[in-house]
Design a protein around this motif. Structure first.
Motif, PDB file in Angstrom:
ATOM      1  N   ALA A 125     156.282 -24.059 156.307  1.00 54.24           N
ATOM      2  CA  ALA A 125     156.732 -23.058 157.276  1.00 54.24           C
ATOM      3  C   ALA A 125     155.579 -22.588 158.164  1.00 54.24           C
ATOM      4  O   ALA A 125     154.472 -22.352 157.698  1.00 54.24           O
ATOM      5  N   VAL A 126     155.875 -22.450 159.428  1.00 52.47           N
ATOM      6  CA  VAL A 126     154.957 -21.875 160.408  1.00 52.47           C
ATOM      7  C   VAL A 126     154.923 -20.367 160.158  1.00 52.47           C
ATOM      8  O   VAL A 126     155.924 -19.766 159.765  1.00 52.47           O
ATOM      9  N   SER A 127     153.765 -19.742 160.375  1.00 47.99           N
ATOM     10  CA  SER A 127     153.635 -18.321 160.074  1.00 47.99           C
ATOM     11  C   SER A 127     152.592 -17.655 160.961  1.00 47.99           C
ATOM     12  O   SER A 127     151.754 -18.327 161.554  1.00 47.99           O
ATOM     13  N   LYS A 128     152.622 -16.327 160.949  1.00 42.35           N
ATOM     14  CA  LYS A 128     151.560 -15.540 161.581  1.00 42.35           C
ATOM     15  C   LYS A 128     150.313 -15.579 160.699  1.00 42.35           C
ATOM     16  O   LYS A 128     149.277 -15.063 161.082  1.00 42.35           O
ATOM     17  N   GLY A 129     150.438 -16.138 159.501  1.00 42.71           N
ATOM     18  CA  GLY A 129     149.305 -16.250 158.590  1.00 42.71           C
ATOM     19  C   GLY A 129     149.195 -15.098 157.621  1.00 42.71           C
ATOM     20  O   GLY A 129     148.215 -14.979 156.889  1.00 42.71           O
ATOM     21  N   ASP A 130     150.210 -14.253 157.582  1.00 46.08           N
ATOM     22  CA  ASP A 130     150.194 -13.093 156.698  1.00 46.08           C
ATOM     23  C   ASP A 130     150.849 -13.406 155.354  1.00 46.08           C
ATOM     24  O   ASP A 130     151.476 -14.438 155.187  1.00 46.08           O
ATOM     25  N   LEU A 131     150.680 -12.495 154.425  1.00 44.28           N
ATOM     26  CA  LEU A 131     151.225 -12.636 153.077  1.00 44.28           C
ATOM     27  C   LEU A 131     152.204 -11.504 152.824  1.00 44.28           C
ATOM     28  O   LEU A 131     151.871 -10.331 153.037  1.00 44.28           O
ATOM     29  N   ASP A 132     153.404 -11.853 152.354  1.00 46.21           N
ATOM     30  CA  ASP A 132     154.409 -10.869 151.964  1.00 46.21           C
ATOM     31  C   ASP A 132     154.675 -11.008 150.476  1.00 46.21           C
ATOM     32  O   ASP A 132     154.856 -12.123 149.970  1.00 46.21           O
ATOM     33  N   ILE A 133     154.732  -9.855 149.801  1.00 48.64           N
ATOM     34  CA  ILE A 133     154.963  -9.837 148.361  1.00 48.64           C
ATOM     35  C   ILE A 133     156.139  -8.921 148.056  1.00 48.64           C
ATOM     36  O   ILE A 133     156.178  -7.769 148.497  1.00 48.64           O
ATOM     37  N   PHE A 134     157.082  -9.439 147.294  1.00 53.00           N
ATOM     38  CA  PHE A 134     158.248  -8.692 146.821  1.00 53.00           C
ATOM     39  C   PHE A 134     157.862  -8.025 145.506  1.00 53.00           C
ATOM     40  O   PHE A 134     157.375  -8.688 144.593  1.00 53.00           O
ATOM     41  N   VAL A 135     158.068  -6.716 145.426  1.00 54.78           N
ATOM     42  CA  VAL A 135     157.816  -5.973 144.191  1.00 54.78           C
ATOM     43  C   VAL A 135     159.129  -5.304 143.806  1.00 54.78           C
ATOM     44  O   VAL A 135     159.519  -4.287 144.382  1.00 54.78           O
ATOM     45  N   GLY A 136     159.841  -5.908 142.855  1.00 54.39           N
ATOM     46  CA  GLY A 136     161.128  -5.382 142.412  1.00 54.39           C
ATOM     47  C   GLY A 136     160.965  -4.473 141.206  1.00 54.39           C
ATOM     48  O   GLY A 136     160.322  -4.847 140.226  1.00 54.39           O
ATOM     49  N   VAL A 137     161.525  -3.276 141.316  1.00 54.85           N
ATOM     50  CA  VAL A 137     161.455  -2.291 140.229  1.00 54.85           C
ATOM     51  C   VAL A 137     162.829  -1.649 140.050  1.00 54.85           C
ATOM     52  O   VAL A 137     163.685  -1.731 140.935  1.00 54.85           O
ATOM     53  N   ASP A 138     163.019  -0.984 138.926  1.00 49.87           N
ATOM     54  CA  ASP A 138     164.254  -0.225 138.730  1.00 49.87           C
ATOM     55  C   ASP A 138     164.378   0.816 139.833  1.00 49.87           C
ATOM     56  O   ASP A 138     163.364   1.378 140.277  1.00 49.87           O
ATOM     57  N   ALA A 139     165.612   1.091 140.239  1.00 51.12           N
ATOM     58  CA  ALA A 139     165.844   2.049 141.328  1.00 51.12           C
ATOM     59  C   ALA A 139     165.186   3.393 141.048  1.00 51.12           C
ATOM     60  O   ALA A 139     164.649   4.030 141.960  1.00 51.12           O
ATOM     61  N   SER A 140     165.175   3.810 139.808  1.00 50.97           N
ATOM     62  CA  SER A 140     164.582   5.104 139.459  1.00 50.97           C
ATOM     63  C   SER A 140     163.057   5.097 139.542  1.00 50.97           C
ATOM     64  O   SER A 140     162.425   6.147 139.486  1.00 50.97           O
ATOM     65  N   GLU A 141     162.458   3.915 139.690  1.00 57.50           N
ATOM     66  CA  GLU A 141     160.997   3.785 139.710  1.00 57.50           C
ATOM     67  C   GLU A 141     160.412   3.504 141.097  1.00 57.50           C
ATOM     68  O   GLU A 141     159.202   3.363 141.229  1.00 57.50           O
ATOM     69  N   VAL A 142     161.256   3.396 142.117  1.00 57.58           N
ATOM     70  CA  VAL A 142     160.772   3.017 143.447  1.00 57.58           C
ATOM     71  C   VAL A 142     159.682   3.978 143.939  1.00 57.58           C
ATOM     72  O   VAL A 142     158.606   3.541 144.356  1.00 57.58           O
ATOM     73  N   GLU A 143     159.946   5.259 143.928  1.00 59.23           N
ATOM     74  CA  GLU A 143     158.976   6.221 144.472  1.00 59.23           C
ATOM     75  C   GLU A 143     157.674   6.218 143.682  1.00 59.23           C
ATOM     76  O   GLU A 143     156.586   6.273 144.266  1.00 59.23           O
ATOM     77  N   ASN A 144     157.761   6.136 142.372  1.00 56.03           N
ATOM     78  CA  ASN A 144     156.559   6.081 141.545  1.00 56.03           C
ATOM     79  C   ASN A 144     155.775   4.794 141.827  1.00 56.03           C
ATOM     80  O   ASN A 144     154.544   4.819 141.912  1.00 56.03           O
ATOM     81  N   ALA A 145     156.491   3.684 141.977  1.00 57.98           N
ATOM     82  CA  ALA A 145     155.834   2.401 142.279  1.00 57.98           C
ATOM     83  C   ALA A 145     155.071   2.492 143.597  1.00 57.98           C
ATOM     84  O   ALA A 145     153.943   2.009 143.701  1.00 57.98           O
ATOM     85  N   ILE A 146     155.667   3.126 144.585  1.00 57.70           N
ATOM     86  CA  ILE A 146     155.016   3.282 145.882  1.00 57.70           C
ATOM     87  C   ILE A 146     153.703   4.052 145.718  1.00 57.70           C
ATOM     88  O   ILE A 146     152.661   3.638 146.235  1.00 57.70           O
TER      89      ILE A 146
END
Length: 157
Positions: free
Chosen positions: A44-65
């Motif tokens: 795939a062609v790209s801007k050269g950046d890296l994206d990472i998916f961080v999946g957490v329980d819905a109740s943990e989103v704010e703490n994860a951030i």
């Protein structure tokens, strides 16, 4: 917008992903951490950046951030922000973004899109052509055109 061929950026993005994966796993041992975006799709062609998916329980989103910010990230402004999704961008020299997602939410589409392209050389070719056609465009115009393509891919059965 400027884009790079896979051989120009993917190896370095993979190394960077592995480094961040370890750091994120130490902070969030129960998180699902996956390499997403163009750098995770062979050829795939790209801007050269890296994206990472961080999946957490819905109740943990704010703490994860809050925890992820300690790794040198800040909330990305001018992007969609919901209780189930927050995009963070690196404040270091690394061109890295984290997509903090509530597991089971609609925002797992990041994974679905990646997987559909990984399974189809034709879709990768179309994606590459779209990106190359946007060379020199303002980012907002590129995002609009890319968004339409992503929606079309996700609608495929």
């Amino acid at each position: 917008m400027k884009f790079y061929r896979a051989e120009q950026y993917q190896a370095s993005c993979e190394v960077l992903f592995l480094q961040y994966e370890l750091e994120i796993q130490q902070l969030l041992p129960d998180a699902r951490i996956e390499h997403i975006g163009a750098s995770s799709i062979p050829m795939a062609v790209s801007k050269g950046d890296l994206d990472i998916f961080v999946g957490v329980d819905a109740s943990e989103v704010e703490n994860a951030i809050k925890l992820l910010i300690t790794l040198g990230f800040q909330e990305k402004i001018d992007t969609l922000r919901t209780p189930e999704l927050c995009m963070l961008e690196s404040i270091s020299n690394d061109d890295v973004a984290l997509q903090v997602v509530a597991n089971g939410s609609e925002f797992e589409d990041f994974l679905a899109f990646r997987d559909k392209l990984r399974a189809s050389a034709s879709l990768v070719w179309q994606y590459n052509e779209l990106k190359i056609s946007c060379t020199g465009w303002p980012q907002e115009e590129y995002r609009k055109k890319k968004s339409i393509f992503v929606e079309q891919v996700l609608a495929l059965s």
